[in-house]
Design a protein around this motif. Structure first.
Motif, PDB file in Angstrom:
ATOM      1  N   THR A 112       0.847  -1.192   0.000  1.00  0.00           N
ATOM      2  CA  THR A 112       0.000   0.000   0.000  1.00  0.00           C
ATOM      3  C   THR A 112       0.879   1.237   0.000  1.00  0.00           C
ATOM      4  O   THR A 112       2.008   1.240   0.511  1.00  0.00           O
ATOM      5  CB  THR A 112      -0.938   0.031   1.218  1.00  0.00           C
ATOM      6  OG1 THR A 112      -0.144   0.022   2.423  1.00  0.00           O
ATOM      7  CG2 THR A 112      -1.884  -1.134   1.218  1.00  0.00           C
ATOM      8  N   GLY A 113       0.334   2.293  -0.577  1.00  0.00           N
ATOM      9  CA  GLY A 113       1.078   3.551  -0.637  1.00  0.00           C
ATOM     10  C   GLY A 113       0.470   4.468  -1.674  1.00  0.00           C
ATOM     11  O   GLY A 113      -0.653   4.245  -2.142  1.00  0.00           O
ATOM     12  N   THR A 114       1.217   5.495  -2.055  1.00  0.00           N
ATOM     13  CA  THR A 114       0.763   6.469  -3.040  1.00  0.00           C
ATOM     14  C   THR A 114       1.422   6.174  -4.375  1.00  0.00           C
ATOM     15  O   THR A 114       2.651   6.061  -4.460  1.00  0.00           O
ATOM     16  CB  THR A 114       1.125   7.897  -2.601  1.00  0.00           C
ATOM     17  OG1 THR A 114       0.517   8.166  -1.336  1.00  0.00           O
ATOM     18  CG2 THR A 114       0.630   8.912  -3.621  1.00  0.00           C
ATOM     19  N   ALA A 115       0.612   6.029  -5.411  1.00  0.00           N
ATOM     20  CA  ALA A 115       1.141   5.801  -6.757  1.00  0.00           C
ATOM     21  C   ALA A 115       1.684   7.117  -7.284  1.00  0.00           C
ATOM     22  O   ALA A 115       0.935   8.094  -7.425  1.00  0.00           O
ATOM     23  CB  ALA A 115       0.042   5.274  -7.674  1.00  0.00           C
ATOM     24  N   GLU A 116       2.985   7.159  -7.562  1.00  0.00           N
ATOM     25  CA  GLU A 116       3.611   8.438  -7.899  1.00  0.00           C
ATOM     26  C   GLU A 116       3.996   8.576  -9.361  1.00  0.00           C
ATOM     27  O   GLU A 116       4.049   9.693  -9.872  1.00  0.00           O
ATOM     28  CB  GLU A 116       4.844   8.664  -7.022  1.00  0.00           C
ATOM     29  CG  GLU A 116       4.506   8.887  -5.550  1.00  0.00           C
ATOM     30  CD  GLU A 116       5.627   9.541  -4.787  1.00  0.00           C
ATOM     31  OE1 GLU A 116       6.807   9.335  -5.163  1.00  0.00           O
ATOM     32  OE2 GLU A 116       5.333  10.258  -3.808  1.00  0.00           O
ATOM     33  N   ALA A 117       4.298   7.472 -10.042  1.00  0.00           N
ATOM     34  CA  ALA A 117       4.786   7.598 -11.419  1.00  0.00           C
ATOM     35  C   ALA A 117       4.695   6.257 -12.125  1.00  0.00           C
ATOM     36  O   ALA A 117       4.467   5.209 -11.501  1.00  0.00           O
ATOM     37  CB  ALA A 117       6.241   8.092 -11.419  1.00  0.00           C
ATOM     38  N   VAL A 118       4.854   6.312 -13.445  1.00  0.00           N
ATOM     39  CA  VAL A 118       5.062   5.124 -14.259  1.00  0.00           C
ATOM     40  C   VAL A 118       6.470   5.235 -14.811  1.00  0.00           C
ATOM     41  O   VAL A 118       6.814   6.223 -15.472  1.00  0.00           O
ATOM     42  CB  VAL A 118       4.032   5.039 -15.401  1.00  0.00           C
ATOM     43  CG1 VAL A 118       4.344   3.865 -16.319  1.00  0.00           C
ATOM     44  CG2 VAL A 118       2.630   4.900 -14.843  1.00  0.00           C
ATOM     45  N   ASP A 119       7.314   4.247 -14.503  1.00  0.00           N
ATOM     46  CA  ASP A 119       8.725   4.371 -14.879  1.00  0.00           C
ATOM     47  C   ASP A 119       8.963   4.003 -16.336  1.00  0.00           C
ATOM     48  O   ASP A 119       8.022   3.710 -17.091  1.00  0.00           O
ATOM     49  CB  ASP A 119       9.613   3.562 -13.933  1.00  0.00           C
ATOM     50  CG  ASP A 119       9.493   2.047 -14.091  1.00  0.00           C
ATOM     51  OD1 ASP A 119       8.871   1.581 -15.068  1.00  0.00           O
ATOM     52  OD2 ASP A 119      10.044   1.324 -13.233  1.00  0.00           O
ATOM     53  N   ALA A 120      10.230   4.014 -16.745  1.00  0.00           N
ATOM     54  CA  ALA A 120      10.590   3.794 -18.145  1.00  0.00           C
ATOM     55  C   ALA A 120      10.258   2.387 -18.625  1.00  0.00           C
ATOM     56  O   ALA A 120      10.209   2.142 -19.837  1.00  0.00           O
ATOM     57  CB  ALA A 120      12.077   4.080 -18.358  1.00  0.00           C
ATOM     58  N   ASP A 121      10.020   1.468 -17.702  1.00  0.00           N
ATOM     59  CA  ASP A 121       9.641   0.102 -18.063  1.00  0.00           C
ATOM     60  C   ASP A 121       8.139  -0.129 -17.952  1.00  0.00           C
ATOM     61  O   ASP A 121       7.668  -1.265 -18.067  1.00  0.00           O
ATOM     62  CB  ASP A 121      10.386  -0.902 -17.176  1.00  0.00           C
ATOM     63  CG  ASP A 121      11.882  -0.878 -17.415  1.00  0.00           C
ATOM     64  OD1 ASP A 121      12.294  -0.819 -18.591  1.00  0.00           O
ATOM     65  OD2 ASP A 121      12.644  -0.911 -16.424  1.00  0.00           O
ATOM     66  N   GLY A 122       7.382   0.926 -17.713  1.00  0.00           N
ATOM     67  CA  GLY A 122       5.923   0.804 -17.613  1.00  0.00           C
ATOM     68  C   GLY A 122       5.435   0.335 -16.263  1.00  0.00           C
ATOM     69  O   GLY A 122       4.240   0.067 -16.097  1.00  0.00           O
ATOM     70  N   ARG A 123       6.331   0.259 -15.279  1.00  0.00           N
ATOM     71  CA  ARG A 123       5.945  -0.199 -13.946  1.00  0.00           C
ATOM     72  C   ARG A 123       5.419   0.964 -13.111  1.00  0.00           C
ATOM     73  O   ARG A 123       5.817   2.117 -13.297  1.00  0.00           O
ATOM     74  CB  ARG A 123       7.140  -0.849 -13.242  1.00  0.00           C
ATOM     75  CG  ARG A 123       7.699  -2.060 -13.960  1.00  0.00           C
ATOM     76  CD  ARG A 123       8.978  -2.559 -13.293  1.00  0.00           C
ATOM     77  NE  ARG A 123      10.017  -1.536 -13.291  1.00  0.00           N
ATOM     78  CZ  ARG A 123      11.250  -1.708 -12.813  1.00  0.00           C
ATOM     79  NH1 ARG A 123      11.580  -2.874 -12.287  1.00  0.00           N
ATOM     80  NH2 ARG A 123      12.136  -0.726 -12.854  1.00  0.00           N
ATOM     81  N   LEU A 124       4.526   0.639 -12.194  1.00  0.00           N
ATOM     82  CA  LEU A 124       3.960   1.644 -11.302  1.00  0.00           C
ATOM     83  C   LEU A 124       4.904   1.861 -10.126  1.00  0.00           C
ATOM     84  O   LEU A 124       5.325   0.898  -9.472  1.00  0.00           O
ATOM     85  CB  LEU A 124       2.590   1.188 -10.802  1.00  0.00           C
ATOM     86  CG  LEU A 124       1.770   2.212 -10.018  1.00  0.00           C
ATOM     87  CD1 LEU A 124       1.349   3.363 -10.911  1.00  0.00           C
ATOM     88  CD2 LEU A 124       0.532   1.534  -9.415  1.00  0.00           C
ATOM     89  N   VAL A 125       5.241   3.109  -9.851  1.00  0.00           N
ATOM     90  CA  VAL A 125       6.118   3.451  -8.734  1.00  0.00           C
ATOM     91  C   VAL A 125       5.247   3.883  -7.560  1.00  0.00           C
ATOM     92  O   VAL A 125       4.469   4.835  -7.664  1.00  0.00           O
ATOM     93  CB  VAL A 125       7.094   4.578  -9.110  1.00  0.00           C
ATOM     94  CG1 VAL A 125       8.003   4.904  -7.922  1.00  0.00           C
ATOM     95  CG2 VAL A 125       7.932   4.174 -10.329  1.00  0.00           C
ATOM     96  N   VAL A 126       5.372   3.163  -6.445  1.00  0.00           N
ATOM     97  CA  VAL A 126       4.545   3.405  -5.263  1.00  0.00           C
ATOM     98  C   VAL A 126       5.432   3.842  -4.102  1.00  0.00           C
ATOM     99  O   VAL A 126       6.432   3.186  -3.794  1.00  0.00           O
ATOM    100  CB  VAL A 126       3.754   2.132  -4.872  1.00  0.00           C
ATOM    101  CG1 VAL A 126       2.949   2.370  -3.594  1.00  0.00           C
ATOM    102  CG2 VAL A 126       2.835   1.707  -6.014  1.00  0.00           C
ATOM    103  N   ARG A 127       5.047   4.963  -3.488  1.00  0.00           N
ATOM    104  CA  ARG A 127       5.752   5.416  -2.280  1.00  0.00           C
ATOM    105  C   ARG A 127       4.998   4.915  -1.059  1.00  0.00           C
ATOM    106  O   ARG A 127       3.819   5.224  -0.859  1.00  0.00           O
ATOM    107  CB  ARG A 127       5.867   6.936  -2.259  1.00  0.00           C
ATOM    108  CG  ARG A 127       6.549   7.478  -0.986  1.00  0.00           C
ATOM    109  CD  ARG A 127       6.852   8.961  -1.085  1.00  0.00           C
ATOM    110  NE  ARG A 127       5.659   9.727  -1.405  1.00  0.00           N
ATOM    111  CZ  ARG A 127       4.765  10.140  -0.509  1.00  0.00           C
ATOM    112  NH1 ARG A 127       4.916   9.825   0.783  1.00  0.00           N
ATOM    113  NH2 ARG A 127       3.714  10.845  -0.881  1.00  0.00           N
ATOM    114  N   THR A 128       5.673   4.145  -0.223  1.00  0.00           N
ATOM    115  CA  THR A 128       5.038   3.541   0.944  1.00  0.00           C
ATOM    116  C   THR A 128       5.020   4.518   2.120  1.00  0.00           C
ATOM    117  O   THR A 128       5.625   5.591   2.079  1.00  0.00           O
ATOM    118  CB  THR A 128       5.784   2.265   1.367  1.00  0.00           C
ATOM    119  OG1 THR A 128       7.081   2.640   1.881  1.00  0.00           O
ATOM    120  CG2 THR A 128       5.960   1.313   0.194  1.00  0.00           C
ATOM    121  N   ALA A 129       4.337   4.111   3.183  1.00  0.00           N
ATOM    122  CA  ALA A 129       4.260   4.941   4.385  1.00  0.00           C
ATOM    123  C   ALA A 129       5.640   5.125   5.013  1.00  0.00           C
ATOM    124  O   ALA A 129       5.873   6.109   5.728  1.00  0.00           O
ATOM    125  CB  ALA A 129       3.300   4.313   5.395  1.00  0.00           C
TER     126      ALA A 129
END
Length: 292
Positions: A256-273
């Protein structure tokens, strides 16, 4: 291909009367082919079948004998598949259910082919928004969302499958499904979103033309999502970004966390608590609440 990864189905009498609804006329393959197939274009053929199990399965089985740009459309699917092999069926001619064959070849490194799912999302959202006059957004990685009675509802989905020398992309879109025909209450359709246009032929043409445009840009850039503008376009359309999310990952792990970006490989970048950044390449993502 199926737009909704859930169990459900048509009323028991739908199959018997599938050619009788004046509100759901059949697609005209000849008209579609004249509009879409031409010298120098991507689309090489458009085939429309009355019913099949899965357009992805059928097109993948024939991929070795077909040129790039083959399009297979079904008026009805009886064994449509979504992510994680989930299944769903819909009344005949109530939506768009189609697959396309793409063969990037040596012009795009295979490690970048994963972007084709996200590319199809951008193309479908753009095409639907323009043709139907309804705002269409993306939920990472492959869901198409519309707003019904103030709520985000899934109205479409995308499934990409590797074949010997390319990728079969399946796109499904709920067009005229009524509330009592939805597979689950959380699903949606263009007609429920009060779309200005629900004629499937202009919708299909718009999505395929948008797909041709984005595929051409991406391929010309060697599959580079930044140079082609694809990464920026996806981020602009993706309502997952900025949201508090739960990702149910393979192996039973939950993030769980905040979805912040989609990286160069198409993956979702999530910042956790804990202020760590983790990438999600596969799994189900649930929007928990907006933090914007």
């Amino acid at each position: 291909m199926t737009p909704s990864d859930a169990s459900g189905g048509a009323p028991s009498g739908a199959a018997a009367g599938r050619w009788s609804s004046l509100d759901r006329p059949p697609l005209n393959a000849a008209v579609l082919e004249r509009a879409l197939v031409g010298d120098g274009g991507l689309w090489s053929s458009v085939e429309v079948v009355a019913a099949t199990g899965s357009t992805n399965t059928d097109l993948a089985a024939r991929a070795g004998q077909l040129p790039e740009g083959a399009v297979l459309v079904a008026e009805e699917q009886t064994a449509g598949r979504g992510r994680l092999d989930r299944s769903w069926v819909a009344p005949a001619r109530s939506g768009l259910f189609f697959s396309v064959l793409l063969k990037p070849g040596d012009s795009v490194p295979q490690e970048r082919w994963g972007w084709l799912t996200l590319l199809a999302g951008v193309a479908a959202a753009t095409g639907v928004s323009r043709a139907a006059g309804v705002d269409t957004a993306l939920k990472w990685p492959n869901d198409l969302l519309v707003t019904v009675e103030g709520e985000e509802r899934k109205t479409g989905g995308i499934l990409a499958e590797r074949v010997s020398d390319g990728v079969v992309l399946g796109i499904g879109l709920n067009v005229t499904l009524t509330a009592d025909e939805l597979p689950v209450p959380e699903a949606g359709s263009l007609i429920l979103a009060k779309a200005a246009v629900t004629d499937r032929e202009p919708l299909l043409k718009a999505v395929l033309r948008s797909l041709e445009h984005w595929y051409g840009e991406w391929r010309a850039a060697g599959g580079d999502p930044a140079a082609s503008g694809l990464q920026e376009a996806y981020a602009a359309d993706c309502v997952t970004l900025g949201r508090h999310v739960r990702a149910d990952l393979p192996g039973g792990r939950t993030l769980t966390g905040t979805a912040e970006a989609v990286d160069a490989d198409g993956r979702l970048v999530v910042r956790t608590a804990e202020d760590r950044h983790e990438t999600v390449g596969a799994g189900d993502v649930v929007h928990l609440r907006s933090v914007r």
